[in-house]
Design a protein around this motif. Structure first.
Motif, short mmCIF file in Angstrom:
data_model
loop_
_atom_site.label_atom_id
_atom_site.label_comp_id
_atom_site.label_asym_id
_atom_site.label_seq_id
_atom_site.Cartn_x
_atom_site.Cartn_y
_atom_site.Cartn_z
N ASN A 99 0.81 -1.23 0.00
CA ASN A 99 0.00 0.00 0.00
C ASN A 99 0.84 1.28 0.00
OD1 ASN A 99 -2.35 -1.54 0.07
ND2 ASN A 99 -2.44 -1.53 2.31
N ILE A 100 2.04 1.21 0.56
CA ILE A 100 2.87 2.41 0.67
C ILE A 100 4.07 2.37 -0.28
CG2 ILE A 100 4.13 3.94 2.23
CD1 ILE A 100 1.19 3.71 2.97
N LEU A 101 5.00 1.47 -0.03
CA LEU A 101 6.26 1.50 -0.77
C LEU A 101 6.13 1.14 -2.24
CD1 LEU A 101 8.70 0.03 1.91
CD2 LEU A 101 8.20 2.42 1.38
N GLN A 102 5.26 0.20 -2.56
CA GLN A 102 5.09 -0.14 -3.98
C GLN A 102 4.58 1.07 -4.76
OE1 GLN A 102 6.15 -3.00 -5.16
NE2 GLN A 102 5.64 -2.56 -7.28
N GLU A 103 3.70 1.82 -4.13
CA GLU A 103 3.11 2.98 -4.79
C GLU A 103 4.08 4.16 -4.86
OE1 GLU A 103 0.08 3.13 -6.26
OE2 GLU A 103 0.00 0.98 -5.87
N LEU A 104 4.82 4.40 -3.78
CA LEU A 104 5.64 5.60 -3.69
C LEU A 104 7.06 5.42 -4.22
CD1 LEU A 104 4.70 7.12 -0.22
CD2 LEU A 104 3.65 7.51 -2.46
N VAL A 105 7.56 4.20 -4.20
CA VAL A 105 8.96 3.97 -4.56
C VAL A 105 9.11 3.05 -5.76
CG1 VAL A 105 11.21 3.16 -3.73
CG2 VAL A 105 9.64 4.32 -2.15
N TRP A 106 8.61 1.83 -5.62
CA TRP A 106 8.97 0.79 -6.58
C TRP A 106 8.31 0.93 -7.94
CZ3 TRP A 106 13.27 -1.32 -5.40
CH2 TRP A 106 13.62 -1.53 -4.07
#
Length: 383
Positions: A252-259
């Motif tokens: 919910n967080i890192l896949q969307e914002l980083v990866w």
């Protein structure tokens, strides 16, 4: 202060001026959102703060908070329940790994020195290539580290303060509805992330993860039982809680914002070839994996000598063969393996004592500050 890392808290500092206030759900969340921002900020005067600008220093502070939440040393912590926030222990080691990556020479070269070098060369193509392919992914990781913290810490603060209020107010958390500190949150670096991560609002994974806590707490407060008994009885709930929070942070967080960012994906491909910086998860306060690996003679040296050999297994987890960290399904497979190692260590007295001592070291990093001047090219242009 749109171009500034400065912000003012909404804390009343006037003596003898307390008033009875009815705290609605949004105010409940604002209180703990502000606490999270304070943890990664430096107090300048009275209620005036400045967000710590250093990426490594901020990641260390975040690791410190995660460790303190696990150890029940944060606000409203309950010593009896130490260990209930199972993900937080693993999260502390993970944020420490992020700090180590920011410290790594290759990252630091791109982060601190690339603009100077590219500017000195003055090439038409050199500067954009260096800046975009080295620096941009560094900023992306800093963005993910910060906003994951802004998401996950207040959930834990709130549960510690009042699980009943947490349950009643769980679905009301949304920065867009804040009344008191909305502009302060929206002034944080990369605040355009809020629309991507649902204004830090409720998710199925948060509800699932915190749904395991009542049973864990009931187990931990049993009379006449050892901690080892409690950890073994609560074993499945602890691991399920950890993995639910892991999905929250990774999907919910890192896949969307980083990866999802293509430059990060390119850097991940390059890292698989070079092995630099090392992405091994080390379950200690050490930055490098060499500190927890035996030498050629099979002996452990340094501060862990005589300790690591007594543990049920090693305290590091390398990416599985073929892991593509930018691909969620591939990354979470490795994370589950690393989490299982952490879990097995936590299920033994020796392993748990070792990990908790290391978390105690990390918990002391709360005042970390940048060792160099951070310019306006970092932190989304804010200084």
């Amino acid at each position: 202060m749109s171009g500034s890392l400065d912000w003012d808290s909404n804390t009343n500092t006037t003596e003898n001026s307390c008033k009875t206030v009815q705290c609605d759900c949004l105010t409940f969340w604002e209180i703990y959102q502000q606490e999270a921002i304070k943890r990664v900020s430096n107090l300048k005067s009275a209620n005036h703060y400045k967000l710590e600008p250093g990426y490594e220093a901020r990641a260390r502070r975040i690791a410190s908070v995660y460790a303190r939440i696990y150890l029940e040393q944060e606000i409203s912590g309950t010593k009896l329940f130490r260990g209930r926030y199972y993900w937080m222990g693993l999260g502390a080691f993970a944020s420490k790994t992020v700090a180590a990556i920011f410290k790594h020479g290759l990252t630091a070269w791109g982060y601190k020195w690339a603009p100077v070098i590219s500017g000195a060369i003055g090439g038409v193509l050199t500067a954009p290539v260096i800046n975009s392919m080295i620096r941009d992914p560094v900023h992306s990781f800093a963005k993910g580290n910060l906003w994951l913290f802004m998401d996950i810490a207040p959930w834990h603060y709130a549960w510690s303060a009042s699980s009943a209020s947490f349950k009643n107010c769980m679905k009301a958390r949304k920065v867009s509805g804040f009344k008191h500190i909305k502009k302060e949150v929206e002034n944080l670096p990369w605040s355009n992330s809020l629309s991507v991560i649902k204004q830090l609002g409720w998710t199925d994974q948060i509800e699932e993860g915190f749904g395991y806590l009542p049973d864990i707490e009931n187990t931990f407060k049993r009379a006449g039982k050892t901690r080892n008994d409690n950890f073994k009885t609560a074993s499945k709930n602890l691991f399920d809680h950890l993995m639910a929070i892991a999905v929250q942070e990774q999907y919910n967080i890192l896949q969307e914002l980083v990866w999802k960012e293509w430059k990060v994906q390119k850097q991940a491909s390059l890292q698989r070839i070079t092995g630099l910086p090392d992405s091994t998860l080390v379950l200690t306060s050490d930055y490098g994996v060499d500190a927890v690996k035996p030498n050629k003679q099979g002996q452990y040296k340094g501060r862990h000598a005589g300790v690591l050999s007594q543990l049920p297994e090693t305290v590091y987890s390398e990416p599985l063969e073929g892991t593509q960290v930018e691909v969620y399904d591939s990354r979470i497979k490795w994370i589950k393996v690393a989490a299982s190692k952490y879990h097995r260590l936590m299920q033994s007295d020796k392993g748990r004592d070792f990990l908790e001592k290391e978390l105690g070291v990390i918990s002391g990093w709360g005042d970390s500050k940048a060792e160099f001047k951070v310019g306006k090219d970092s932190n989304d242009g804010k200084i």
